[in-house]
Design an enzyme around this catalytic site. Structure first.
Site, PDB file in Angstrom:
ATOM      1  N   THR A 151      66.932  76.306  -8.622  1.00 32.73           N
ATOM      2  CA  THR A 151      66.144  76.545  -9.845  1.00 32.73           C
ATOM      3  C   THR A 151      65.210  77.734  -9.667  1.00 32.73           C
ATOM      4  N   GLY A 190      62.099  71.278  -3.500  1.00 31.59           N
ATOM      5  CA  GLY A 190      61.250  70.376  -2.714  1.00 31.59           C
ATOM      6  C   GLY A 190      61.118  70.880  -1.295  1.00 31.59           C
ATOM      7  N   GLU A 433      67.889  67.427 -11.243  1.00 30.96           N
ATOM      8  CA  GLU A 433      69.341  67.335 -11.039  1.00 30.96           C
ATOM      9  C   GLU A 433      70.080  67.423 -12.353  1.00 30.96           C
TER      10      GLU A 433
HETATM   11  C1  LIG Z   1      60.886  53.224  -5.281  1.00 30.39           C
HETATM   12  C2  LIG Z   1      60.285  54.387  -5.968  1.00 30.39           C
HETATM   13  C3  LIG Z   1      61.295  55.455  -6.342  1.00 30.39           C
HETATM   14  C4  LIG Z   1      60.674  56.623  -7.014  1.00 30.39           C
HETATM   15  C5  LIG Z   1      61.771  57.526  -7.524  1.00 30.39           C
HETATM   16  C6  LIG Z   1      61.517  58.943  -7.232  1.00 30.39           C
HETATM   17  C7  LIG Z   1      62.248  59.460  -6.003  1.00 30.39           C
HETATM   18  C8  LIG Z   1      61.846  60.890  -5.849  1.00 30.39           C
HETATM   19  C9  LIG Z   1      62.410  61.595  -4.698  1.00 30.39           C
HETATM   20  C10 LIG Z   1      62.484  62.899  -4.710  1.00 30.39           C
HETATM   21  C11 LIG Z   1      62.068  63.711  -5.926  1.00 30.39           C
HETATM   22  C12 LIG Z   1      63.261  64.074  -6.755  1.00 30.39           C
HETATM   23  C13 LIG Z   1      64.078  65.121  -6.006  1.00 30.39           C
HETATM   24  C14 LIG Z   1      65.464  65.204  -6.531  1.00 30.39           C
HETATM   25  C15 LIG Z   1      66.055  66.573  -6.146  1.00 30.39           C
HETATM   26  C16 LIG Z   1      66.173  67.428  -7.366  1.00 30.39           C
HETATM   27  C17 LIG Z   1      66.945  68.651  -6.992  1.00 30.39           C
HETATM   28  C18 LIG Z   1      67.314  69.509  -8.151  1.00 30.39           C
HETATM   29  O1  LIG Z   1      66.864  69.323  -9.256  1.00 30.39           O
HETATM   30  S1  LIG Z   1      68.420  70.690  -7.744  1.00 30.39           S
HETATM   31  C19 LIG Z   1      68.675  71.582  -9.223  1.00 30.39           C
HETATM   32  C20 LIG Z   1      69.483  70.755 -10.208  1.00 30.39           C
HETATM   33  N1  LIG Z   1      69.929  71.616 -11.263  1.00 30.39           N
HETATM   34  C21 LIG Z   1      70.902  71.266 -12.102  1.00 30.39           C
HETATM   35  O2  LIG Z   1      71.403  70.154 -12.085  1.00 30.39           O
HETATM   36  C22 LIG Z   1      71.356  72.336 -13.062  1.00 30.39           C
HETATM   37  C23 LIG Z   1      71.961  71.724 -14.308  1.00 30.39           C
HETATM   38  N2  LIG Z   1      72.914  72.648 -14.901  1.00 30.39           N
HETATM   39  C24 LIG Z   1      74.268  72.570 -14.562  1.00 30.39           C
HETATM   40  O3  LIG Z   1      74.741  71.772 -13.788  1.00 30.39           O
HETATM   41  C25 LIG Z   1      75.177  73.534 -15.268  1.00 30.39           C
HETATM   42  O4  LIG Z   1      74.507  74.667 -15.691  1.00 30.39           O
HETATM   43  C26 LIG Z   1      75.856  72.895 -16.515  1.00 30.39           C
HETATM   44  C27 LIG Z   1      76.702  71.723 -16.079  1.00 30.39           C
HETATM   45  C28 LIG Z   1      74.808  72.460 -17.511  1.00 30.39           C
HETATM   46  C29 LIG Z   1      76.710  73.939 -17.157  1.00 30.39           C
HETATM   47  O5  LIG Z   1      77.710  74.327 -16.200  1.00 30.39           O
HETATM   48  P1  LIG Z   1      78.322  75.797 -16.324  1.00 30.39           P
HETATM   49  O6  LIG Z   1      77.208  76.714 -16.584  1.00 30.39           O
HETATM   50  O7  LIG Z   1      79.186  76.034 -15.151  1.00 30.39           O
HETATM   51  O8  LIG Z   1      79.225  75.832 -17.620  1.00 30.39           O
HETATM   52  P2  LIG Z   1      80.067  74.744 -18.390  1.00 30.39           P
HETATM   53  O9  LIG Z   1      80.948  75.517 -19.268  1.00 30.39           O
HETATM   54  O10 LIG Z   1      79.235  73.691 -19.024  1.00 30.39           O
HETATM   55  O11 LIG Z   1      80.970  74.036 -17.251  1.00 30.39           O
HETATM   56  C30 LIG Z   1      82.201  74.645 -16.938  1.00 30.39           C
HETATM   57  C31 LIG Z   1      83.129  73.602 -16.430  1.00 30.39           C
HETATM   58  O12 LIG Z   1      82.641  73.084 -15.199  1.00 30.39           O
HETATM   59  C32 LIG Z   1      82.518  71.667 -15.278  1.00 30.39           C
HETATM   60  N3  LIG Z   1      81.371  71.281 -14.478  1.00 30.39           N
HETATM   61  C33 LIG Z   1      80.085  71.624 -14.692  1.00 30.39           C
HETATM   62  N4  LIG Z   1      79.298  71.071 -13.740  1.00 30.39           N
HETATM   63  C34 LIG Z   1      80.122  70.376 -12.902  1.00 30.39           C
HETATM   64  C35 LIG Z   1      79.920  69.579 -11.737  1.00 30.39           C
HETATM   65  N5  LIG Z   1      78.684  69.370 -11.230  1.00 30.39           N
HETATM   66  N6  LIG Z   1      80.995  69.030 -11.133  1.00 30.39           N
HETATM   67  C36 LIG Z   1      82.221  69.219 -11.654  1.00 30.39           C
HETATM   68  N7  LIG Z   1      82.493  69.940 -12.759  1.00 30.39           N
HETATM   69  C37 LIG Z   1      81.453  70.511 -13.380  1.00 30.39           C
HETATM   70  C38 LIG Z   1      82.323  71.380 -16.748  1.00 30.39           C
HETATM   71  O13 LIG Z   1      82.721  70.036 -17.041  1.00 30.39           O
HETATM   72  C39 LIG Z   1      83.273  72.397 -17.373  1.00 30.39           C
HETATM   73  O14 LIG Z   1      84.577  71.889 -17.214  1.00 30.39           O
HETATM   74  P3  LIG Z   1      85.680  72.240 -18.373  1.00 30.39           P
HETATM   75  O15 LIG Z   1      85.621  73.712 -18.531  1.00 30.39           O
HETATM   76  O16 LIG Z   1      85.169  71.499 -19.608  1.00 30.39           O
HETATM   77  O17 LIG Z   1      86.942  71.667 -17.814  1.00 30.39           O
HETATM   78  C1  LIG Z   2      59.994  66.760  -9.172  1.00 29.01           C
HETATM   79  C2  LIG Z   2      60.996  67.879  -9.271  1.00 29.01           C
HETATM   80  C3  LIG Z   2      61.750  68.220  -8.146  1.00 29.01           C
HETATM   81  C4  LIG Z   2      62.669  69.280  -8.224  1.00 29.01           C
HETATM   82  N1  LIG Z   2      63.361  69.644  -7.081  1.00 29.01           N
HETATM   83  C5  LIG Z   2      64.217  70.701  -7.147  1.00 29.01           C
HETATM   84  C6  LIG Z   2      64.892  71.140  -5.965  1.00 29.01           C
HETATM   85  O1  LIG Z   2      64.700  70.569  -4.888  1.00 29.01           O
HETATM   86  N2  LIG Z   2      65.727  72.213  -6.053  1.00 29.01           N
HETATM   87  C7  LIG Z   2      65.939  72.868  -7.239  1.00 29.01           C
HETATM   88  O2  LIG Z   2      66.702  73.816  -7.263  1.00 29.01           O
HETATM   89  N3  LIG Z   2      65.321  72.454  -8.391  1.00 29.01           N
HETATM   90  C8  LIG Z   2      64.467  71.401  -8.355  1.00 29.01           C
HETATM   91  N4  LIG Z   2      63.829  70.994  -9.497  1.00 29.01           N
HETATM   92  C9  LIG Z   2      64.041  71.734 -10.746  1.00 29.01           C
HETATM   93  C10 LIG Z   2      64.888  70.938 -11.730  1.00 29.01           C
HETATM   94  O3  LIG Z   2      66.211  70.906 -11.293  1.00 29.01           O
HETATM   95  C11 LIG Z   2      64.761  71.636 -13.097  1.00 29.01           C
HETATM   96  O4  LIG Z   2      63.463  71.413 -13.567  1.00 29.01           O
HETATM   97  C12 LIG Z   2      65.796  71.089 -14.081  1.00 29.01           C
HETATM   98  O5  LIG Z   2      67.064  71.536 -13.715  1.00 29.01           O
HETATM   99  C13 LIG Z   2      65.485  71.544 -15.521  1.00 29.01           C
HETATM  100  O6  LIG Z   2      65.395  72.968 -15.589  1.00 29.01           O
HETATM  101  P1  LIG Z   2      64.063  73.650 -16.197  1.00 29.01           P
HETATM  102  O7  LIG Z   2      62.890  72.948 -15.637  1.00 29.01           O
HETATM  103  O8  LIG Z   2      64.191  75.104 -16.017  1.00 29.01           O
HETATM  104  O9  LIG Z   2      64.137  73.309 -17.744  1.00 29.01           O
HETATM  105  P2  LIG Z   2      65.009  74.159 -18.817  1.00 29.01           P
HETATM  106  O10 LIG Z   2      66.394  74.286 -18.333  1.00 29.01           O
HETATM  107  O11 LIG Z   2      64.247  75.356 -19.185  1.00 29.01           O
HETATM  108  O12 LIG Z   2      64.986  73.154 -20.051  1.00 29.01           O
HETATM  109  C14 LIG Z   2      63.758  72.936 -20.750  1.00 29.01           C
HETATM  110  C15 LIG Z   2      64.052  71.998 -21.873  1.00 29.01           C
HETATM  111  O13 LIG Z   2      64.894  72.662 -22.813  1.00 29.01           O
HETATM  112  C16 LIG Z   2      65.866  71.772 -23.355  1.00 29.01           C
HETATM  113  N5  LIG Z   2      67.203  72.315 -23.043  1.00 29.01           N
HETATM  114  C17 LIG Z   2      67.515  73.214 -22.076  1.00 29.01           C
HETATM  115  N6  LIG Z   2      68.833  73.515 -22.111  1.00 29.01           N
HETATM  116  C18 LIG Z   2      69.358  72.801 -23.129  1.00 29.01           C
HETATM  117  C19 LIG Z   2      70.672  72.649 -23.667  1.00 29.01           C
HETATM  118  N7  LIG Z   2      71.712  73.328 -23.168  1.00 29.01           N
HETATM  119  N8  LIG Z   2      70.844  71.811 -24.706  1.00 29.01           N
HETATM  120  C20 LIG Z   2      69.783  71.108 -25.210  1.00 29.01           C
HETATM  121  N9  LIG Z   2      68.526  71.190 -24.737  1.00 29.01           N
HETATM  122  C21 LIG Z   2      68.322  72.030 -23.726  1.00 29.01           C
HETATM  123  C22 LIG Z   2      65.627  70.417 -22.696  1.00 29.01           C
HETATM  124  O14 LIG Z   2      64.818  69.612 -23.520  1.00 29.01           O
HETATM  125  C23 LIG Z   2      64.850  70.786 -21.405  1.00 29.01           C
HETATM  126  O15 LIG Z   2      63.943  69.735 -20.995  1.00 29.01           O
HETATM  127  C24 LIG Z   2      62.877  69.965  -9.459  1.00 29.01           C
HETATM  128  C25 LIG Z   2      62.131  69.607 -10.581  1.00 29.01           C
HETATM  129  C26 LIG Z   2      61.196  68.576 -10.497  1.00 29.01           C
HETATM  130  C27 LIG Z   2      60.433  68.209 -11.729  1.00 29.01           C
END
Ligand SMILES: CCCCCCCC/C=C\CCCCCCCC(=O)SCCNC(=O)CCNC(=O)[C@H](O)C(C)(C)COP(=O)(O)OP(=O)(O)OC[C@H]1O[C@@H](n2cnc3c(N)ncnc32)[C@H](O)[C@@H]1OP(=O)(O)O
Ligand SMILES: Cc1cc2nc3c(=O)[nH]c(=O)nc-3n(C[C@H](O)[C@H](O)[C@H](O)COP(=O)(O)OP(=O)(O)OC[C@H]3O[C@@H](n4cnc5c(N)ncnc54)[C@H](O)[C@@H]3O)c2cc1C
Length: 648
Positions: A151, A190, A433
């Site tokens: 990110t 993180g 995520e």
């Molecule tokens: C007991 C107490 C407990 C407390 C609980 C708390 C615990 C706390 C502990 C700890 C704190 C938390 C910590 C957690 C850690 C966090 C870490 C992060 O956040 S790391 C960043 C994450 N960032 C995202 O996830 C980005 C999201 N965006 C995306 O994944 C992509 O941009 C997306 C999917 C929105 C768009 O993907 P495209 O830009 O490649 O484009 P499209 O056209 O949509 O996808 C193309 C094709 O690829 C497939 N595709 C996309 N993503 C895929 C995937 N992941 N796997 C397989 N295929 C995928 C799609 O289905 C599509 O397939 P077809 O063309 O329709 O066949």
């Molecule tokens: C506690 C915490 C831990 C994290 N840890 C990590 C880490 O370890 N590594 C890492 O890489 N990232 C990490 N992140 C980042 C996290 O993955 C991003 O915050 C998350 O992917 C959302 O991206 P953004 O914050 O840029 O929001 P944006 O993508 O800017 O989205 C902002 C808002 O716009 C709207 N929006 C955006 N896109 C769309 C769409 N296509 N359609 C409809 N609505 C939309 C949604 O309401 C969204 O909430 C962490 C975040 C937090 C809060």
């Protein structure tokens, strides 16, 4: 209260609140047996107890004084907890299950949680065999302390627009890493701010002027000698958050940082010495780490919710307030139907989420094994299931934890209730995520493809067979003629499948009509986004009652059948209410893990609330320094003015 007393504070006492004791005496099942099912087996219960003893014998895991800590102390305690777990993991050769269990017993309150949550899994999934041989030992022995830096300040969701670049320099056989704009700095990862010395950086790969898309690179951040940032690296903490403040989420700016060509993760693609780009397998294989964390988040959803349900249920049987008839004894608040409606869905959902996580994890393990063997056939279905369930379960957790907090009245608003921190710690699960609305759309996109297949009679993915069974002309009517029918799980499944079929095909029809009317695909998608997102959401009787519109507005339930479902839901709540305490006791949460004056096992809520109040930093002195600095002057002036007034 001195730290030592605070330390003893969480040990369960022999004096148990009588209401709580009575609830336990009337359990209709064997709590211990259910605990074994929740843990996975008697052996896993035994293992959990062993790890509880190990962790909770260490002061740092008893979280003494947690309520009044400053951020630096919270961070340092989180580092200490991380190192303890790392040392034990290395010493006792923990497997992933043991590490994940120990992390849970520490409430994931560990600064370097990404080492095992993402950094090591990413090396295991994205590195070539040669790279794994080199990097895994360094990560598992904690020489490399790492994070997953994807990110950026300007982009989190839209990976295609990430701006960090990795430009191949054939002269020196290196990649040059750059953050070309302010919005391109990595932001949020993180443990990036102060802890990590290495990062997996996702960057646009540039070779001979051509952009080959997003690829992962291993980038050293800090000296292995003295932890100072390396040349070209600017790194730090992004500031305090709502919770999870033990984690130093950080920023990273890279200015012409050079890394060897071998530091590009090369399992799915590589750049050869002479600058040729070669892609292997599916380009989405590089997204594998995100899929894993989405599955983990469904487990964290269960953990958060079972914590909240335990506190809210135990407090709701200890708390007596108001009576139904004047002169009668005050009622246990859990006997109010409205209280049951606030608290019991969290209890029911905890069990549902536990089972759902297990089922999703089985799918993940099976598909991951296939992918590692080069078979990516089920990757798309796994992506859909993990996206939809992460989104839905995190959304429900946030909603139900807030209801658990509200169910605890004023005391639920105290930090010592533990629920506020739980709400704030779980809040980001709807964002991390993959933000939920974006992941719902990913699921909806896959659903629309399945509908398109079902319509022409092509085979559909295993999890979506209802699109075929519910569309057939001889599909059976929904048999709900009485309350008993509402307890039949097959009938309820049929109700959901019927509704899902209507909502999903309805969304597909709207989308199709829009496109046929000449609207461009992406405009039609955006104009129908809410229906598409609903098509990706769902849960049992309560879910039907809560989402009445979708069951009544589609040819699923008649109004009479819906009323039967509502009545059955209230009847089921009354039954669950009877066993609510044994059902939360079965989670077997140690008081130190739960860390709640309201949810503690012995139910001595009031004594603990008062004892914890003594630990408030404001109570260090009887008269706070603020009196001498500010309040005294105000009072003296008031007295002077009153004296003058009385002379008039
Ligand atoms: C007991 C107490 C407990 C407390 C609980 C708390 C615990 C706390 C502990 C700890 C704190 C938390 C910590 C957690 C850690 C966090 C870490 C992060 O956040 S790391 C960043 C994450 N960032 C995202 O996830 C980005 C999201 N965006 C995306 O994944 C992509 O941009 C997306 C999917 C929105 C768009 O993907 P495209 O830009 O490649 O484009 P499209 O056209 O949509 O996808 C193309 C094709 O690829 C497939 N595709 C996309 N993503 C895929 C995937 N992941 N796997 C397989 N295929 C995928 C799609 O289905 C599509 O397939 P077809 O063309 O329709 O066949
Ligand atoms: C506690 C915490 C831990 C994290 N840890 C990590 C880490 O370890 N590594 C890492 O890489 N990232 C990490 N992140 C980042 C996290 O993955 C991003 O915050 C998350 O992917 C959302 O991206 P953004 O914050 O840029 O929001 P944006 O993508 O800017 O989205 C902002 C808002 O716009 C709207 N929006 C955006 N896109 C769309 C769409 N296509 N359609 C409809 N609505 C939309 C949604 O309401 C969204 O909430 C962490 C975040 C937090 C809060």
């Amino acid at each position: 209260m001195a730290a030592a007393n605070r330390d003893a504070f969480w040990a369960p006492s022999s004096k148990v609140n009588p209401d709580l004791a009575r609830e336990r005496e009337s359990a209709t099942f064997d709590v211990r047996e259910l605990t074994h099912i929740i843990d996975g087996s008697p052996d896993r219960t035994k293992r959990r107890k062993e790890l509880e003893n190990l962790l909770y014998s260490e002061p740092v895991f008893r979280d003494v004084g947690r309520l009044s800590m400053e951020r630096d102390e919270i961070y340092e305690q989180g580092v200490l907890k991380s190192i303890k777990l790392f040392e034990w993991s290395r010493k006792y050769k923990w497997d992933d299950d043991d590490f994940e269990l120990a992390s849970r017993l520490a409430n994931h309150d560990i600064s370097m949680s990404l080492q095992h949550a993402m950094f090591i899994p990413a090396i295991e999934r994205l590195a070539s065999d040669t790279q794994k041989a080199k990097w895994l030992p360094r990560a598992l022995h904690y020489e490399m302390i790492g994070t997953y830096a994807q990110t950026e300040l300007g982009h989190g969701t839209n990976l295609m627009e990430l701006e960090t670049t990795a430009t191949f320099d054939p002269e020196r056989n290196e990649f040059i890493m750059n953050s070309p704009t302010v919005t391109s700095m990595k932001w949020w990862p993180g443990a990036l701010g102060k802890s990590s010395n290495t990062a997996i950086v996702l960057a646009q790969l540039i070779v001979k002027g051509k952009n080959h898309g997003l690829h992962p690179f291993l980038v050293p951040l800090r000296s292995m000698e003295d932890h100072t940032p390396l040349p070209g690296i600017s790194v730090g903490d992004i500031g305090p958050k709502m919770a999870l403040n033990c984690i130093d989420n950080g920023f990273l700016i890279m200015k012409n940082v050079r890394i060897p060509r071998e530091n590009m993760f090369m399992k799915n693609a590589e750049v050869t010495r002479d600058g040729r780009f070669i892609s292997r397998g599916v380009d989405k294989a590089n997204y594998a780490t995100m899929v894993l964390v989405r599955v983990k988040i469904t487990r964290w959803a269960f953990e958060s919710l079972s914590d909240g349900a335990t506190t809210a249920v135990r407090y709701s049987v200890v708390r007596r307030q108001s009576s139904l008839k004047p002169g009668e004894r005050e009622l246990q608040v859990l006997d109010y139907q409205s209280q049951q409606y606030k608290v019991l869905p969290a209890l029911a959902a905890s069990y549902a989420f536990l089972m759902t996580n297990r089922s999703l994890h089985r799918l993940y393990d099976s598909v991951h094994a296939d992918i590692m063997a080069g078979n990516t056939k089920l990757l798309a279905e796994l992506h859909c299931q993990s996206s939809a369930l992460k989104a839905y379960m995190s959304e429900v957790v946030v909603q139900l934890l807030e209801l658990c907090r509200q169910a605890c009245g004023g005391h639920g608003y105290l930090a010592s209730s533990g629920i506020g921190l739980l709400c704030a710690s779980s809040a980001p699960l709807v964002t991390v995520e993959g933000e939920n609305s974006v992941l719902y759309q990913q699921a909806a996109r896959y659903l629309m493809k399945q509908v398109a297949k079902a319509v022409v009679g092509d085979p559909v993915a295993s999890g979506f067979q209802y699109l075929l069974t519910q569309s057939s002309s001889d599909r059976p009517d929904i048999r709900i003629q009485n309350l008993a029918d509402c307890g039949n799980l097959d009938t309820l499944l049929q109700v959901y499948q019927r509704m899902a079929f209507s909502v999903v095909t309805g969304a597909a029809r709207k989308l199709q009509m829009a496109i046929e009317s000449g609207v461009e695909q992406h405009v039609a998608w955006n104009n129908n986004m809410v229906s598409l997102i609903q098509a990706a959401r769902f849960y049992a009787l309560h879910g039907i009652a809560k989402e009445a519109g979708y069951f009544l507005a589609t040819p699923t339930l008649t109004p009479d059948q819906f009323e039967l479902v509502r009545a059955a839901e209230l009847q089921a709540m009354a039954k669950v209410r009877h066993d609510a305490v044994p059902l939360v006791d079965a989670f077997d949460l140690h008081d130190i893990c739960l860390h709640s004056a309201l949810g503690c096992y012995d139910g001595n809520v009031y004594e603990r609330l008062y004892a914890l109040a003594q630990t408030s930093s404001l109570n260090k002195t009887q008269v706070h320094p603020a009196y001498y600095k500010h309040i005294r002057g105000l009072v003296k002036d008031g007295q002077k003015q009153l004296r003058q007034q009385s002379k008039l």
